[in-house]
Design an enzyme around this catalytic site. Structure first.
Site: not given
Length: 670
Positions: A241-242, A49-50, A622, A271
């Site tokens: 973002d997010e 994503k980043t 994770r 998420q």
């Protein structure tokens, strides 16, 4: 009113060539190079994503967009700095030429320039958390001087949390209390006037709190059309973002700024796990409705986890209710490996012993770095037995989601309460509990203790009985006198149970007494802390004697404090699932995966487990190489005999082909 542009530097010169096609996978490339317009990028866990956001900024620059025309909104300044630093590495354009940062920092910047359009002086002061609570306290005491004298009412900190959540979600205070703070239900109608008076006080003093930076920024965009036009004209491209973590106000700010619909929102509905902070799942789900013509890009290639772990994660997503989520499927870029393991144990202690033994094998026999091993859990008290097992075994660990169980404030308070009853000459324990009373400081506590000691010795009375006498009460601060009787009565009840009852009965009595009422007013997350206190009941059930229990706690605290100082940075990580978001580990143990624990009992009773399911998805994604889903058959925290548990519905709804059951044998062989 005059509208002006910031003094921008000249338009950037030719950028170094960037091969976007070579640097990105197909999914990332299509999102990065998409035509301007409303874009919703659904970025699965571990999908880059980043990287996508960073290259989108670089791509816009390569197309002639000026840095000052790009607004980047994030949830942490660290995230904004990291992205803009990467942009600089790619393009040579320094971060200072962009407007990039958190919603709050950008709101502050906007209000400094144009706040006078809504009557806010440009020299306004921002109150920090302590200052905000102090001002709120003054206002409430002016409105109702007796409010804080009732220990079950929220103190200024918890009260501020209630008002803050209502403001960020733009729900009424009454509705907010009913949903998130049921312990304050009886006083919910008293709170709106406090909020109004607090807002008026801030206006009179030209000060704002942290939440005002959002509320007033939105006011500026809604009530000052010329200012809104300036911002929508200036920022040709808005990147968020997010996005799944936005609250109501943040979403409305984005909508107002993106009236031209050139907005890219990056997030993952699977998420969205922060509703208790105000995040609204509907913001992402209804993005297309508010921005007609939205093009959705899915980034689903996962570079983190094995295909077997991702297959289980996809199984979690498939179990979501139809029509209440975006369809997505994580695809692995890595080679096949072992399936996730589902581990059933007898109780919490056996679960801890399994985690301990497997962790040792990973470190000593398989060469896994301790730093790449994480034990995740839904709530702090689920990790109690693991902390005890690791402490006894001398394995260094770090709790990244807070302090160790026996070092948490409310746990230490309750233990001190019991310690004092067991030994009234213990002045350290006395000091800790006495100063919880209103207006009693250390010196006042010492005077009360000395008076009780003298009276008990003179009259040959029990120390606890002496505390309730008029002679001692005269030493008690005026503001504490109303609580003194219930405080002393609770000490007496615990003392009586201690003479004849088991340690678990002593702990339960202490929780049900004065301290339980104090807890309700002291902490906004009272319900969660009460659950943690109740975990002490099960712990106490191990012991036949209260002195033995208290000794063990003291020894463990001494040992763990010692090891904490000496522990190397390369340690096993213990953390809540919420705190693990954004992190990754070679090996993940998810413990307490039983109905009533994960999902939690309150979510089950409310028939609202979807956020818990998303939290479970975050937990399993994770893990990079190995994943262990562990659950006990018996919850020992419920006391002797325990409480029978069943595996979490998040496991039973999965196809058994997605995991391997791991049978624990005697001596923990498998």
């Amino acid at each position: 009113m005059e509208i002006f542009l910031d003094n921008d530097r000249p338009s950037h010169p030719g950028l170094p060539p960037i091969d976007f096609r070579a640097a990105l996978n197909d999914e990332q490339f299509h999102a990065v190079t998409a035509e301007p317009g409303p874009l919703l990028v659904l970025a699965g866990a571990g999908s880059g994503k980043t990287r996508t956001l960073t290259y989108r900024v670089a791509y816009l620059l390569s197309k002639g967009v000026r840095p000052a025309e790009i607004l980047l909104l994030t949830f942490t300044n660290k995230a904004a700095k990291e992205m803009l630093h990467r942009v600089q590495e790619l393009t040579g354009i320094e971060p200072g030429r962009f407007w990039g940062g958190t919603f709050h920092s950008i709101g502050n910047r906007a209000l400094r320039i144009y706040g006078d359009a809504i009557g806010l002086p440009k020299n306004f002061t921002i109150l920090d958390a302590d200052e905000s609570e102090s001002l709120l306290k003054q206002v409430v005491e002016t409105e109702n001087k007796l409010f804080f004298k009732d220990k079950t009412n929220p103190k200024p900190g918890p009260l501020f949390s209630v008002l803050s959540l209502a403001r960020n979600t733009q729900k009424s205070i009454v509705e907010t209390v009913e949903r998130f703070f049921p312990q304050y239900d009886e006083i919910k109608l008293m709170l709106p006037p406090f909020a109004a008076a607090y807002a008026e006080k801030k206006r009179a003093q030209s000060v704002v709190d942290y939440d005002d930076l959002l509320e007033l920024w939105l006011d500026l965009l809604v009530k000052a059309p010329d200012v809104a036009a300036y911002f929508t004209g200036r920022f040709k491209h808005i990147l968020v973002d997010e996005y799944q973590d936005t609250n109501t106000i943040q979403s409305q700010i984005v909508d107002a700024l993106a009236a031209h619909h050139r907005v890219m929102a990056v997030g993952d509905d699977a998420q969205c796990i922060y509703s208790w902070r105000g995040a609204d799942f509907e913001n992402l789900m209804t993005f297309e409705d508010r921005h007609p013509g939205t093009v959705i890009h899915r980034i689903e290639t996962n570079y983190r986890s094995t295909p077997q772990i991702l297959a289980l994660a996809n199984g979690v997503l498939e179990a979501q209710p139809k029509g209440r989520h975006f369809d997505k499927e994580l695809r692995a870029s890595r080679k096949n490996s072992q399936k996730p393991m589902v581990v059933q144990t007898i109780d919490d202690r056996e679960q801890a012993e399994f985690v301990l033994k497997r962790t040792r094998a990973l470190i000593e026999d398989e060469g896994v770095s301790p730093n790449e091993i994480a034990i995740l859990y839904r709530s702090h008290f689920h990790a109690l037995e693991v902390q005890l097992a690791f402490s006894r075994a001398g394995i260094p660990y770090q709790i990244t989601s807070g302090v160790k169980f026996f070092e948490r404030q409310h746990i230490k308070d309750l233990i001190a309460f019991v310690q004092f009853v067991a030994n009234p000459r213990n002045e350290s324990a006395w000091q800790r509990i006495a100063i919880l009373l209103p207006k009693i400081g250390e010196k006042g506590a010492q005077k009360i203790h000395a008076a009780a000691y003298d009276h008990a010795k003179l009259m040959q009375r029990d120390f606890i009985d002496a505390l309730a006498t008029d002679d001692v009460k005269t030493k008690v601060a005026k503001d504490a006198k109303d609580e003194w009787a219930s405080f002393c009565a609770s000490l007496k009840q615990v003392s009586d149970v201690m003479r004849t009852g088991k340690p678990e009965s002593v702990v339960a009595t202490a929780i049900d007494g004065w301290y339980g009422d104090y807890l309700k007013g002291a902490y906004a997350d009272y319900i969660d802390r009460l659950e943690e206190l109740k975990a002490l009941i099960g712990f106490a059930g191990r012991f036949d004697d209260i002195a033995e229990m208290l000794s063990q706690i003291s020894l463990m605290n001494g040992e763990t404090s010692e090891r904490h100082v000496e522990a190397p940075p390369d340690t096993v990580k213990l953390t809540t699932v919420h705190q693990s978001k954004g992190l990754e580990f070679d090996v993940v143990f998810l413990i307490g995966v039983a109905d009533g624990m994960f999902p939690g009992r309150r979510a089950i009773e409310a028939d609202d487990v979807e956020e818990e399911r998303r939290l479970f998805y975050v937990a399993v994604t994770r893990a990079k190489n190995e994943l262990y889903l562990c659950y006990p058959k018996v919850a020992t925290r419920a006391g002797p005999g325990g409480m029978l548990l069943t595996p979490s519905r998040f496991i039973t709804e999965l196809s058994p082909d997605l995991y391997e059951p791991l049978r624990i044998k005697r001596q923990f062989g498998w």
